[in-house]
Structure formats: C-alpha cells, structure tokens
Design an enzyme around this catalytic site. Structure first.
Site, PDB file in Angstrom:
ATOM      1  N   THR A   1      -9.832  -5.176   1.956  1.00  0.00           N
ATOM      2  CA  THR A   1     -10.621  -5.639   3.100  1.00  0.00           C
ATOM      3  C   THR A   1     -11.324  -4.507   3.846  1.00  0.00           C
ATOM      4  OG1 THR A   1      -8.675  -5.419   4.477  1.00  0.00           O
ATOM      5  CG2 THR A   1      -9.046  -7.582   3.495  1.00  0.00           C
TER       6      THR A   1
ATOM      7  N   THR B   1      -5.423 -11.675   3.799  1.00  0.00           N
ATOM      8  CA  THR B   1      -6.573 -11.073   3.116  1.00  0.00           C
ATOM      9  C   THR B   1      -7.665 -12.119   2.889  1.00  0.00           C
ATOM     10  OG1 THR B   1      -5.619 -11.566   0.967  1.00  0.00           O
ATOM     11  CG2 THR B   1      -5.090  -9.413   1.915  1.00  0.00           C
TER      12      THR B   1
ATOM     13  N   THR C   1       3.427 -12.527   2.930  1.00  0.00           N
ATOM     14  CA  THR C   1       2.627 -13.209   1.930  1.00  0.00           C
ATOM     15  C   THR C   1       3.464 -14.384   1.418  1.00  0.00           C
ATOM     16  OG1 THR C   1       1.172 -12.891   0.040  1.00  0.00           O
ATOM     17  CG2 THR C   1       3.323 -11.771  -0.057  1.00  0.00           C
TER      18      THR C   1
ATOM     19  N   ALA D   1      -3.843  -8.142  -3.634  1.00  0.00           N
ATOM     20  CA  ALA D   1      -3.403  -6.765  -3.849  1.00  0.00           C
ATOM     21  C   ALA D   1      -4.615  -5.838  -3.910  1.00  0.00           C
ATOM     22  CB  ALA D   1      -2.611  -6.672  -5.150  1.00  0.00           C
ATOM     23  N   GLY D   2      -4.365  -4.575  -3.674  1.00  0.00           N
ATOM     24  CA  GLY D   2      -5.389  -3.561  -3.887  1.00  0.00           C
ATOM     25  C   GLY D   2      -4.664  -2.327  -4.379  1.00  0.00           C
ATOM     26  N   HIS D   3      -4.685  -2.104  -5.684  1.00  0.00           N
ATOM     27  CA  HIS D   3      -3.929  -1.002  -6.280  1.00  0.00           C
ATOM     28  C   HIS D   3      -4.892   0.065  -6.775  1.00  0.00           C
ATOM     29  CE1 HIS D   3      -0.239  -3.799  -7.106  1.00  0.00           C
ATOM     30  NE2 HIS D   3      -0.571  -3.723  -5.840  1.00  0.00           N
ATOM     31  N   THR D   4      -4.655   1.293  -6.352  1.00  0.00           N
ATOM     32  CA  THR D   4      -5.572   2.376  -6.682  1.00  0.00           C
ATOM     33  C   THR D   4      -4.992   3.232  -7.802  1.00  0.00           C
ATOM     34  OG1 THR D   4      -6.032   2.423  -4.320  1.00  0.00           O
ATOM     35  CG2 THR D   4      -6.962   4.216  -5.651  1.00  0.00           C
TER      36      THR D   4
ATOM     37  N   GLN E   1       2.119  -6.135  -3.050  1.00  0.00           N
ATOM     38  CA  GLN E   1       2.631  -6.244  -1.683  1.00  0.00           C
ATOM     39  C   GLN E   1       3.918  -5.422  -1.526  1.00  0.00           C
ATOM     40  OE1 GLN E   1       1.552  -9.653  -3.159  1.00  0.00           O
ATOM     41  NE2 GLN E   1      -0.368  -8.685  -2.597  1.00  0.00           N
TER      42      GLN E   1
ATOM     43  N   VAL F   1       2.004  13.899  -4.115  1.00  0.00           N
ATOM     44  CA  VAL F   1       1.450  14.953  -3.253  1.00  0.00           C
ATOM     45  C   VAL F   1      -0.079  14.917  -3.283  1.00  0.00           C
ATOM     46  CG1 VAL F   1       3.491  16.436  -3.294  1.00  0.00           C
ATOM     47  CG2 VAL F   1       1.785  16.655  -5.121  1.00  0.00           C
TER      48      VAL F   1
ATOM     49  N   ASP G   1       0.808  -1.224   0.000  1.00  0.00           N
ATOM     50  CA  ASP G   1       0.000   0.000   0.000  1.00  0.00           C
ATOM     51  C   ASP G   1       0.841   1.273   0.000  1.00  0.00           C
ATOM     52  OD1 ASP G   1      -2.235  -1.673   0.110  1.00  0.00           O
ATOM     53  OD2 ASP G   1      -2.193  -1.697   2.305  1.00  0.00           O
ATOM     54  N   GLU G   2       1.981   1.223  -0.667  1.00  0.00           N
ATOM     55  CA  GLU G   2       2.846   2.399  -0.752  1.00  0.00           C
ATOM     56  C   GLU G   2       2.373   3.361  -1.829  1.00  0.00           C
ATOM     57  OE1 GLU G   2       3.906  -0.734  -1.212  1.00  0.00           O
ATOM     58  OE2 GLU G   2       5.401  -1.246   0.313  1.00  0.00           O
ATOM     59  N   GLY G   3       1.401   2.920  -2.642  1.00  0.00           N
ATOM     60  CA  GLY G   3       0.955   3.742  -3.770  1.00  0.00           C
ATOM     61  C   GLY G   3       1.560   3.258  -5.080  1.00  0.00           C
ATOM     62  N   LYS G   4       1.750   1.954  -5.186  1.00  0.00           N
ATOM     63  CA  LYS G   4       2.360   1.385  -6.399  1.00  0.00           C
ATOM     64  C   LYS G   4       1.489   1.612  -7.627  1.00  0.00           C
ATOM     65  CE  LYS G   4       2.486  -2.581  -4.252  1.00  0.00           C
ATOM     66  NZ  LYS G   4       2.168  -2.150  -2.879  1.00  0.00           N
TER      67      LYS G   4
HETATM   68  P1  GDP Z   1      -0.777   0.158  -3.606  1.00  0.00           P
HETATM   69  O1  GDP Z   1      -1.368  -1.100  -3.080  1.00  0.00           O
HETATM   70  O2  GDP Z   1       0.680   0.259  -3.334  1.00  0.00           O
HETATM   71  O3  GDP Z   1      -1.085   0.405  -5.063  1.00  0.00           O
HETATM   72  O4  GDP Z   1      -1.460   1.339  -2.778  1.00  0.00           O
HETATM   73  P2  GDP Z   1      -3.021   1.450  -2.373  1.00  0.00           P
HETATM   74  O5  GDP Z   1      -3.793   1.811  -3.581  1.00  0.00           O
HETATM   75  O6  GDP Z   1      -3.462   0.264  -1.592  1.00  0.00           O
HETATM   76  O7  GDP Z   1      -2.960   2.615  -1.315  1.00  0.00           O
HETATM   77  C1  GDP Z   1      -2.523   3.876  -1.657  1.00  0.00           C
HETATM   78  C2  GDP Z   1      -3.636   4.878  -1.327  1.00  0.00           C
HETATM   79  O8  GDP Z   1      -3.078   6.155  -1.208  1.00  0.00           O
HETATM   80  C3  GDP Z   1      -4.673   4.982  -2.442  1.00  0.00           C
HETATM   81  O9  GDP Z   1      -5.896   5.383  -1.889  1.00  0.00           O
HETATM   82  C4  GDP Z   1      -4.085   6.083  -3.318  1.00  0.00           C
HETATM   83  O10 GDP Z   1      -5.042   6.757  -4.103  1.00  0.00           O
HETATM   84  C5  GDP Z   1      -3.510   6.987  -2.275  1.00  0.00           C
HETATM   85  N1  GDP Z   1      -2.314   7.716  -2.684  1.00  0.00           N
HETATM   86  C6  GDP Z   1      -1.282   7.273  -3.446  1.00  0.00           C
HETATM   87  N2  GDP Z   1      -0.317   8.235  -3.511  1.00  0.00           N
HETATM   88  C7  GDP Z   1      -0.755   9.261  -2.760  1.00  0.00           C
HETATM   89  C8  GDP Z   1      -0.195  10.532  -2.395  1.00  0.00           C
HETATM   90  O11 GDP Z   1       0.906  10.911  -2.785  1.00  0.00           O
HETATM   91  N3  GDP Z   1      -0.968  11.325  -1.591  1.00  0.00           N
HETATM   92  C9  GDP Z   1      -2.191  10.945  -1.131  1.00  0.00           C
HETATM   93  N4  GDP Z   1      -2.862  11.775  -0.339  1.00  0.00           N
HETATM   94  N5  GDP Z   1      -2.739   9.768  -1.463  1.00  0.00           N
HETATM   95  C10 GDP Z   1      -2.024   8.937  -2.243  1.00  0.00           C
HETATM   96  P1  IMO Z   2      -0.818  -4.294  -2.121  1.00  0.00           P
HETATM   97  O1  IMO Z   2      -0.362  -4.879  -3.418  1.00  0.00           O
HETATM   98  C1  IMO Z   2      -0.799  -4.604   2.234  1.00  0.00           C
HETATM   99  C2  IMO Z   2      -0.695  -8.663   3.914  1.00  0.00           C
HETATM  100  C3  IMO Z   2      -1.895  -9.181   4.664  1.00  0.00           C
HETATM  101  C4  IMO Z   2      -1.212 -10.117   5.638  1.00  0.00           C
HETATM  102  C5  IMO Z   2      -0.087 -10.718   4.807  1.00  0.00           C
HETATM  103  C6  IMO Z   2      -0.438 -12.071   4.185  1.00  0.00           C
HETATM  104  O2  IMO Z   2      -2.115  -3.589  -2.197  1.00  0.00           O
HETATM  105  O3  IMO Z   2       0.266  -3.479  -1.495  1.00  0.00           O
HETATM  106  P2  IMO Z   2      -2.005 -12.834   2.185  1.00  0.00           P
HETATM  107  O4  IMO Z   2      -3.479 -12.651   1.969  1.00  0.00           O
HETATM  108  O5  IMO Z   2      -1.157 -12.286   1.100  1.00  0.00           O
HETATM  109  O6  IMO Z   2      -1.653 -14.262   2.507  1.00  0.00           O
HETATM  110  O7  IMO Z   2      -1.695 -11.994   3.524  1.00  0.00           O
HETATM  111  O8  IMO Z   2       0.174  -9.782   3.778  1.00  0.00           O
HETATM  112  N1  IMO Z   2      -0.977  -8.174   2.542  1.00  0.00           N
HETATM  113  C7  IMO Z   2      -0.951  -6.885   2.182  1.00  0.00           C
HETATM  114  N2  IMO Z   2      -0.781  -5.765   2.918  1.00  0.00           N
HETATM  115  N3  IMO Z   2      -0.943  -4.513   0.896  1.00  0.00           N
HETATM  116  C8  IMO Z   2      -1.090  -5.620   0.152  1.00  0.00           C
HETATM  117  O9  IMO Z   2      -1.101  -5.591  -1.210  1.00  0.00           O
HETATM  118  C9  IMO Z   2      -1.146  -6.875   0.785  1.00  0.00           C
HETATM  119  N4  IMO Z   2      -1.301  -8.147   0.360  1.00  0.00           N
HETATM  120  C10 IMO Z   2      -1.183  -8.930   1.439  1.00  0.00           C
HETATM  121  O10 IMO Z   2      -2.569  -8.137   5.323  1.00  0.00           O
HETATM  122  O11 IMO Z   2      -0.607  -9.369   6.690  1.00  0.00           O
HETATM  123 MG    MG Z   3      -2.856  -1.737  -1.796  1.00  0.00          MG
END
Ligand code: GDP
Ligand code: IMO
Ligand code: MG
Length: 461
Positions: free
Chosen positions: A331, A127, A247, A38-41, A232, A447, A12-15
């Site tokens: 989730t 997850t 994972t 995964a959950g990529h936004t 991840q 930002v 969830d770093e914002g990939k």
């Molecule tokens: P991923 O799994 O690494 O793709 O990241 P996620 O989508 O799970 O979580 C990132 C969240 O932060 C999403 O809601 C994005 O829209 C948001 N996001 C990403 N980059 C930024 C940023 O620079 N600033 C803010 N405020 N939100 C961001």
């Molecule tokens: P993205 O791609 C954050 C975490 C779960 C759990 C561990 C194992 O959006 O960054 P799993 O269901 O893979 O067996 O769970 O890994 N986890 C994540 N945490 N972002 C994710 O994906 C994740 N995918 C799995 O919460 O701790």
């Molecule tokens: Mg995510």
C-alpha cells in the site's frame, strides 16, 4: 524435510528475504495462507522484486505452490506472473484446487466495511484486497474455489447463489446504489462469469492447478525439500493475534498444516523459523505498547516541539522508519515503528514452537547510542512476561524497557561474508538476549536487504 517460515510479529519482518536465503536447498516453496495482502521483498543481483501473491521461490526458479489455505485473486496472480516474465523469469506456479478465489465483490465489501467502521475510528486498516470477505465466504460455505473456475457449470451456479446476496448487502445493509459504484460489474453475474471462467481456462491450459496435499506428499516421498512461506505474522493471526486487528487466516505454524494438506507430524518434524525484525513495525490499527511514534503529519500531539518529551521518541521513529525503509510494500503506507516487544515474541515462540530464529534489520538500528526493548509489561500493577489474550488488556499494558548499548554501522557485506563473530559485540549481546528469552538459536542475521547481507549461522535444511 520441511522448513516453515513464520512472521513472529506484525508482518513485514523480512520473510521474503529469508525464504530466498534458505530457499537454495528447497525444491518447492509453498504459501499456506493469505493472499495478495502480503508484500514480500527479495533482492537478487541488485534487482528488487516485490511479490504479493506468488511465493518468493519464483525468483530462484523453484516450484511454487499456493496452498489450499490461500485466497487467490486470479487478476493479481496473472499480473504478477506476467510481470515476472517481462523481467526475464519463468515462474512455475501451481495453485491448489481447494484454495478460495477472491472475487471483485470481496474487494468491494472490504472497502465498504472499512469505510463504515472508519466513521467511528474503528477501521482495521486492511490492505483492501478483499481478504476478510473471501475467508468469510469460505467459512460460510458460499465461496468459489479455484477448482470451480475450471468447471463452467459449477462456477455459474456458485455465482448465481452468492451475487444476489452480495448485492442485497451493498444495497439494503450498506444503503449504496450499485449503479454508482466504481465497478458495478463486481455484482454482475454474467460479467463475473465471463472474466473468471477465462481465468479457469488459462489455469487449465497452463496446467497450473494441483491437489496440494497429495502433490506435496508425492514430492516429499521423492525426496524433495519443501519450504512453507508464511505471510503476515503471529499477531495478525485470526486466532493468536490481536483480534479484531488481524487478518482472516492463520499465519502461525499450525496454518502450515491446514493450509497445505501436509500433516502436523510432517511440519513438526521439520524446522519452524521465527522471523524477527530487530525492532517493531505495524501497518494498520491496533495497540502497540512499545510504539515510538506514529506517522508524521498523522500523529496527534506530534508537533516537533523540542520541549515535549514525546518529540525525542518521534524523532527516533522517523529515523528508524527512514533507515529501515518502513513503507508498506503493498500500500505504500508509512509503517508505525516501535522498540522490539519481547512479551509478544514469547507468545509467538510458544504458539509456533520456533526451532530457530532469523533476526533482520540489525543494520537499521546501527548508529543509535542505545537500543531498547520492551522486556515485560505492567498491567494493573502486575508484571507480565507475555501478551494478555484480549486486545483491550493488551492496549493497557505498559512496556518495561530494557536498554542495550548501541552498535556502529560497519561494512555489513564484509560482516556477512566473515560470519556471526564479525558482528559488532553489542549486536551479538542483543541477539544472545533474544536467544535466551525465546529459547531458540539464531540461524541468520539480516544486516541489509540483499542475500549477501545476511549472516548465515545455520542452514535449517
Ligand atoms: P516480508 O513481508 O516479511 O517479506 O517483509 P517486507 O518485504 O514487507 O519488508 C521487509 C523490508 O526490509 C524489505 O524492503 C526488505 O528488502 C528489507 N529488509 C529485509 N531484511 C533486511 C535487513 O536485514 N536489513 C535491511 N536494511 N533491510 C532489510
Ligand atoms: P506481509 O506478508 C503487514 C495487516 C493490515 C491490517 C490487517 C488486516 O507482507 O508481512 P487484511 O488486508 O489482511 O485483511 O488486513 O493486517 N496486514 C499486514 N501487515 N504485513 C502484511 O503482510 C500484512 N497483511 C495484512 O495492514 O492491519
Ligand atoms: Mg511485507
């Protein structure tokens, strides 16, 4: 060339957003590991897309490949493709014949094992998508591959071997009655065969399966740019993460080779971009030396008492969680929040060989008087600059914080339009500290969630 996008922390770093920003010059976007955990936004023209399986390139009309290192739940795959079509997109998705299939019994077993572990508070906090059990079967040489879905005879043979074993696990090891399960069909060979051979027919009819390695090599020979989208993050990597709170795949850059069939030379010739959130979030269990606070209502000792020194940290955690919308994409779980953990990032930089960084959520920290980072750890009286190898030792590490002056919120879209030098000076000091510690330049600064709220300093392609 290739550009590999790797999470440097706990996911969830914002990939997804960075794949979108740098993906403009990519022809093909490939996921190389993981599945619908995964959950990529991606935010595009004010519309938010949350993708759990389909690569983020789907939003911009790229060719999208799920590589052989992925585990694919066909239910999710087709639901996601259909949902995107309903929103007016026409995603081109190819799936590696060598990728493994997540079957309903994998999800079932994921849930059962978490439940059993939770009796001793030992759950991973997965997850629940069946990721671990699917990779177990892959390593145990009893998995079903995507290519098997297209061959009815092979599919039936594989199911007839695996399903009785799963049934015995559920009944004899975990002591459950299959008839009482929510989805008893998850352990019924005929029901599974009917449903999954139909997915095979759809995959074949839509020409979606590929031999990933040779497909990608051919595209690259024709001059295509390939983006490799990690899911991840490094600390969730089964080898380089905080086992067992990980994972079951390799999100680190090496996974980009084994999970696609592109050679290490090809991936290493390209760029490897570490995606860093400007603080730290975590869903699921495990240590977090820079944690500010857990989840309100769910955190022992957090009672809002203003005399309690923990209260200030908890309030900071709540502030950052709300500002950064730190709730799980898959989730909906509130994420745990902490300061940036620099020993963790030094470990990630080494394991992945980052050639550049993208630092997101610099806007989220705006408005704080001070921004802290865990600069080093203390373990048994010694100062450590990087993570120890065992999770038990990591759990005993105390973070030594370093304090930076905060920065104010500003018109972030204007900053992004103007460029890096328009960032508040204190934010630049923070970023330059990271560049020096990780020995890699910052290519992009997030930002805000949208593409137009990303400061692009260097395009890796
Ligand atoms: P991923 O799994 O690494 O793709 O990241 P996620 O989508 O799970 O979580 C990132 C969240 O932060 C999403 O809601 C994005 O829209 C948001 N996001 C990403 N980059 C930024 C940023 O620079 N600033 C803010 N405020 N939100 C961001
Ligand atoms: P993205 O791609 C954050 C975490 C779960 C759990 C561990 C194992 O959006 O960054 P799993 O269901 O893979 O067996 O769970 O890994 N986890 C994540 N945490 N972002 C994710 O994906 C994740 N995918 C799995 O919460 O701790
Ligand atoms: Mg995510």
């Amino acid at each position: 060339m290739t550009v590999t996008i790797v999470g440097s922390q706990l996911g969830d770093e914002g990939k997804g957003g960075i794949v979108d920003v740098f993906g403009d010059d990519a022809d093909v976007v490939v996921r190389y590991q993981g599945g619908d955990n995964a959950g990529h936004t991606v935010v595009h023209e004010g519309e938010e897309y949350k993708l759990s399986l389909v690569p983020s390139g789907a939003i911009r009309g790229k060719v999208n490949v799920l590589g052989n290192g992925c585990v694919v739940n066909p239910r999710t795959l087709f639901d996601e493709i259909d949902a995107l079509r309903e929103r007016g997109l026409d995603p081109d998705v190819r799936v590696a014949e060598r990728a493994h299939v997540i079957l309903p019994y994998h999800r079932l077993l994921d849930g059962i094992e978490e439940e059993v572990k939770s009796e001793d508070d030992d759950e991973i906090g997965t997850t629940g998508r069946g990721i671990g059990p699917t990779y177990e079967d892959k390593a145990g040489r009893r998995g079903v591959r995507v290519g098997d879905l297209l061959d009815a005879e092979v599919l039936r043979e594989r199911l007839e071997y695996a399903v009785p074993q799963k049934r015995a696990l559920v009944e004899d090891v975990f002591g459950l009655d299959v008839a009482d399960l929510d989805d008893p069909d998850a352990l019924d060979v005929d029901a599974l065969y009917d449903e999954f051979s139909e997915y095979g027919e759809r995959l074949a009819a839509e020409g979606m399966t590929v031999n990933a390695g040779s497909y990608l090599a051919e595209r690259m020979a024709d001059g295509a740019n390939v983006m490799l989208e990690g899911a991840q993050g490094t600390i969730l990597d089964i080898d380089h993460g905080n086992y067992p709170y990980v994972t079951s795949s390799n999100p680190t850059a090496g996974g980009a080779c084994t999970g696609t069939g592109l050679s290490p030379g090809v991936v290493g010739d390209g760029e490897v971009i570490g995606i860093v959130k400007a603080y730290l979030s975590r869903v699921g269990s495990g240590p977090m030396p820079t944690e500010l606070g857990g989840v309100p209502g769910d955190t022992p000792g957090y009672d809002g008492d203003p005399e309690d020194p923990q209260t200030e940290r908890e309030e900071l955690a709540v502030y950052i969680r709300d500002e950064g919308h730190e709730y799980g994409t898959v989730t909906g779980r509130p994420r745990r929040v902490g300061w940036l953990d620099v020993p963790m990032l030094r470990h990630a930089a080494r394991a992945n060989g980052f050639t550049g960084l993208a630092v997101n959520h610099v806007d989220t920290l705006a408005g704080l008087d001070e921004v802290k980072v865990g600069h080093t750890y203390t373990l048994d009286g010694e100062e450590l600059r990087t993570m120890p190898a065992t999770t038990e030792q990591w759990g005993e590490c105390e973070a030594n914080l370093r304090t930076f002056d905060g920065w104010e919120a500003t018109d972030w879209a204007a900053v992004a339009a103007e460029g890096y030098d328009a960032l508040p000076e204190n934010a630049r000091t923070y970023l330059e500290y990271l560049e020096a510690e990780l020995d890699a330049p910052v290519y992009a600064v997030g930002v805000g969630p949208g593409r137009s709220e990303t400061v692009v300093r260097e395009n890796p392609f």
